[in-house]
Scaffold this motif. Sequence first.
Motif, PDB file in Angstrom:
ATOM      1  N   ALA A  51      16.025  55.435 -54.865  1.00 45.74           N
ATOM      2  CA  ALA A  51      16.258  54.560 -53.718  1.00 45.74           C
ATOM      3  C   ALA A  51      15.217  53.439 -53.616  1.00 45.74           C
ATOM      4  N   VAL A  52      14.102  53.565 -54.344  1.00 43.39           N
ATOM      5  CA  VAL A  52      13.048  52.549 -54.272  1.00 43.39           C
ATOM      6  C   VAL A  52      13.484  51.315 -55.052  1.00 43.39           C
ATOM      7  N   LEU A  53      13.554  50.189 -54.339  1.00 37.85           N
ATOM      8  CA  LEU A  53      13.952  48.915 -54.941  1.00 37.85           C
ATOM      9  C   LEU A  53      12.765  48.160 -55.519  1.00 37.85           C
ATOM     10  N   GLY A  54      11.585  48.438 -55.006  1.00 41.25           N
ATOM     11  CA  GLY A  54      10.382  47.760 -55.477  1.00 41.25           C
ATOM     12  C   GLY A  54       9.182  48.151 -54.645  1.00 41.25           C
ATOM     13  N   VAL A  55       8.012  47.781 -55.131  1.00 44.56           N
ATOM     14  CA  VAL A  55       6.758  48.083 -54.445  1.00 44.56           C
ATOM     15  C   VAL A  55       5.872  46.849 -54.504  1.00 44.56           C
ATOM     16  N   LEU A  56       5.317  46.487 -53.371  1.00 51.35           N
ATOM     17  CA  LEU A  56       4.323  45.417 -53.286  1.00 51.35           C
ATOM     18  C   LEU A  56       2.984  46.072 -52.976  1.00 51.35           C
ATOM     19  N   ASP A  80      19.346  40.004 -57.971  1.00 51.01           N
ATOM     20  CA  ASP A  80      20.545  39.728 -57.179  1.00 51.01           C
ATOM     21  C   ASP A  80      20.312  40.303 -55.785  1.00 51.01           C
ATOM     22  N   SER A  81      21.108  39.897 -54.829  1.00 50.07           N
ATOM     23  CA  SER A  81      20.911  40.321 -53.433  1.00 50.07           C
ATOM     24  C   SER A  81      20.982  41.833 -53.305  1.00 50.07           C
ATOM     25  N   ARG A  82      20.148  42.374 -52.423  1.00 46.45           N
ATOM     26  CA  ARG A  82      20.062  43.818 -52.201  1.00 46.45           C
ATOM     27  C   ARG A  82      20.134  44.143 -50.722  1.00 46.45           C
ATOM     28  N   THR A  83      20.561  45.377 -50.438  1.00 48.01           N
ATOM     29  CA  THR A  83      20.517  45.899 -49.074  1.00 48.01           C
ATOM     30  C   THR A  83      19.270  46.766 -48.970  1.00 48.01           C
ATOM     31  N   ILE A  84      18.505  46.554 -47.904  1.00 44.94           N
ATOM     32  CA  ILE A  84      17.285  47.331 -47.680  1.00 44.94           C
ATOM     33  C   ILE A  84      17.532  48.297 -46.534  1.00 44.94           C
ATOM     34  N   ASP A  85      17.253  49.566 -46.781  1.00 41.36           N
ATOM     35  CA  ASP A  85      17.379  50.573 -45.733  1.00 41.36           C
ATOM     36  C   ASP A  85      16.172  50.516 -44.797  1.00 41.36           C
ATOM     37  N   HIS A  86      14.974  50.520 -45.395  1.00 41.82           N
ATOM     38  CA  HIS A  86      13.742  50.438 -44.607  1.00 41.82           C
ATOM     39  C   HIS A  86      12.572  50.144 -45.545  1.00 41.82           C
ATOM     40  N   HIS A 124       3.898  54.369 -42.779  1.00 40.06           N
ATOM     41  CA  HIS A 124       4.546  53.898 -41.561  1.00 40.06           C
ATOM     42  C   HIS A 124       5.934  53.385 -41.943  1.00 40.06           C
ATOM     43  N   ARG A 125       6.951  53.904 -41.315  1.00 37.35           N
ATOM     44  CA  ARG A 125       8.316  53.443 -41.580  1.00 37.35           C
ATOM     45  C   ARG A 125       8.565  52.159 -40.794  1.00 37.35           C
ATOM     46  N   ILE A 126       9.140  51.170 -41.456  1.00 43.57           N
ATOM     47  CA  ILE A 126       9.456  49.890 -40.837  1.00 43.57           C
ATOM     48  C   ILE A 126      10.948  49.652 -41.029  1.00 43.57           C
ATOM     49  N   ASP A 127      11.673  49.604 -39.931  1.00 46.65           N
ATOM     50  CA  ASP A 127      13.109  49.339 -39.984  1.00 46.65           C
ATOM     51  C   ASP A 127      13.343  47.848 -39.750  1.00 46.65           C
ATOM     52  N   LEU A 128      14.183  47.263 -40.572  1.00 45.75           N
ATOM     53  CA  LEU A 128      14.536  45.851 -40.429  1.00 45.75           C
ATOM     54  C   LEU A 128      15.784  45.722 -39.567  1.00 45.75           C
ATOM     55  N   THR A 129      15.972  44.563 -38.984  1.00 45.93           N
ATOM     56  CA  THR A 129      17.212  44.331 -38.244  1.00 45.93           C
ATOM     57  C   THR A 129      18.372  44.338 -39.237  1.00 45.93           C
ATOM     58  N   GLU A 130      19.573  44.564 -38.749  1.00 48.53           N
ATOM     59  CA  GLU A 130      20.735  44.622 -39.640  1.00 48.53           C
ATOM     60  C   GLU A 130      20.909  43.318 -40.407  1.00 48.53           C
ATOM     61  N   MET A 131      20.733  42.178 -39.739  1.00 50.24           N
ATOM     62  CA  MET A 131      20.901  40.889 -40.414  1.00 50.24           C
ATOM     63  C   MET A 131      19.836  40.673 -41.486  1.00 50.24           C
ATOM     64  N   ALA A 132      18.602  41.126 -41.221  1.00 52.84           N
ATOM     65  CA  ALA A 132      17.504  40.915 -42.166  1.00 52.84           C
ATOM     66  C   ALA A 132      17.527  41.921 -43.318  1.00 52.84           C
ATOM     67  N   SER A 133      18.373  42.947 -43.231  1.00 55.93           N
ATOM     68  CA  SER A 133      18.383  43.964 -44.282  1.00 55.93           C
ATOM     69  C   SER A 133      19.565  43.835 -45.243  1.00 55.93           C
ATOM     70  N   LYS A 134      20.489  42.950 -44.974  1.00 53.73           N
ATOM     71  CA  LYS A 134      21.677  42.762 -45.819  1.00 53.73           C
ATOM     72  C   LYS A 134      21.505  41.542 -46.720  1.00 53.73           C
ATOM     73  N   ASP A 135      21.965  41.651 -47.940  1.00 58.07           N
ATOM     74  CA  ASP A 135      21.949  40.539 -48.895  1.00 58.07           C
ATOM     75  C   ASP A 135      20.568  39.894 -49.016  1.00 58.07           C
ATOM     76  N   ILE A 156       9.752  49.284 -50.798  1.00 57.57           N
ATOM     77  CA  ILE A 156      11.038  48.739 -50.340  1.00 57.57           C
ATOM     78  C   ILE A 156      12.101  49.761 -50.727  1.00 57.57           C
ATOM     79  N   VAL A 157      12.749  50.327 -49.725  1.00 61.31           N
ATOM     80  CA  VAL A 157      13.700  51.414 -49.953  1.00 61.31           C
ATOM     81  C   VAL A 157      15.119  50.929 -49.666  1.00 61.31           C
ATOM     82  N   GLY A 158      15.986  51.132 -50.638  1.00 62.35           N
ATOM     83  CA  GLY A 158      17.402  50.789 -50.491  1.00 62.35           C
ATOM     84  C   GLY A 158      18.170  51.968 -49.939  1.00 62.35           C
ATOM     85  N   PRO A 159      19.488  51.824 -49.846  1.00 65.29           N
ATOM     86  CA  PRO A 159      20.311  52.895 -49.282  1.00 65.29           C
ATOM     87  C   PRO A 159      20.400  54.139 -50.162  1.00 65.29           C
ATOM     88  N   GLY A 160      19.924  54.081 -51.386  1.00 66.19           N
ATOM     89  CA  GLY A 160      19.974  55.236 -52.278  1.00 66.19           C
ATOM     90  C   GLY A 160      21.253  55.281 -53.084  1.00 66.19           C
TER      91      GLY A 160
END
Length: 164
Positions: A51-56, A80-86, A124-135, A156-160
């Motif tokens: 589910a990990v899309l990347g690490v900074l 390419d565009s990704r969906t971020i879960d948190h 610390h879990r950080i949730d993004l708004t729906e608009m900021a987490s899509k594409d 950066i965690v994706g939906p899995g």
Amino acid sequence: MSRGRRFSALALPALAVVALLAGCTSAPPVDEEALSAWQAKQEAATETDDAVLGVLSADAAPGNEDPEDVEPGVRLQFPDSRTIDHLEFSCYGNGHMRGIVRTTAAEASGSFELAAMACRDSPHRIDLTEMASKDVDAIGFNDFDSDRPSAWRLVIVGPGPSGE
């Protein structure tokens, strides 16, 4: 009493106050061995997670910055565009720091400040708004207001694999 002795007798308390103040304001040094062990443990925790899309990650210097003056920091551009879960933010040591997350997405790009986060309570879990987490095309992070030398990591965690 000679004049030279009076000067040194008066100068000693003043020098003691200066030394005491300097000792109170300096940040504790980073234990490089402990930092390296923390980084290895952090890496091991995510290296096989699909589910990990990347690490900074980056080192952090102490200081009080105005959020308006914080540079863009570390950035990841997706192929390419990704969906971020948190996001999961961690920092090393017993200090605290703040940060700015920046996203670039098809529908909504922007940045938001994070309140001070205690490193000992990581991650610390950080949730993004729906608009900021899509594409999402890119995501960036920079720390500020760290109270001591440290290091941070943003996962950066994706939906899995199941899409959940």
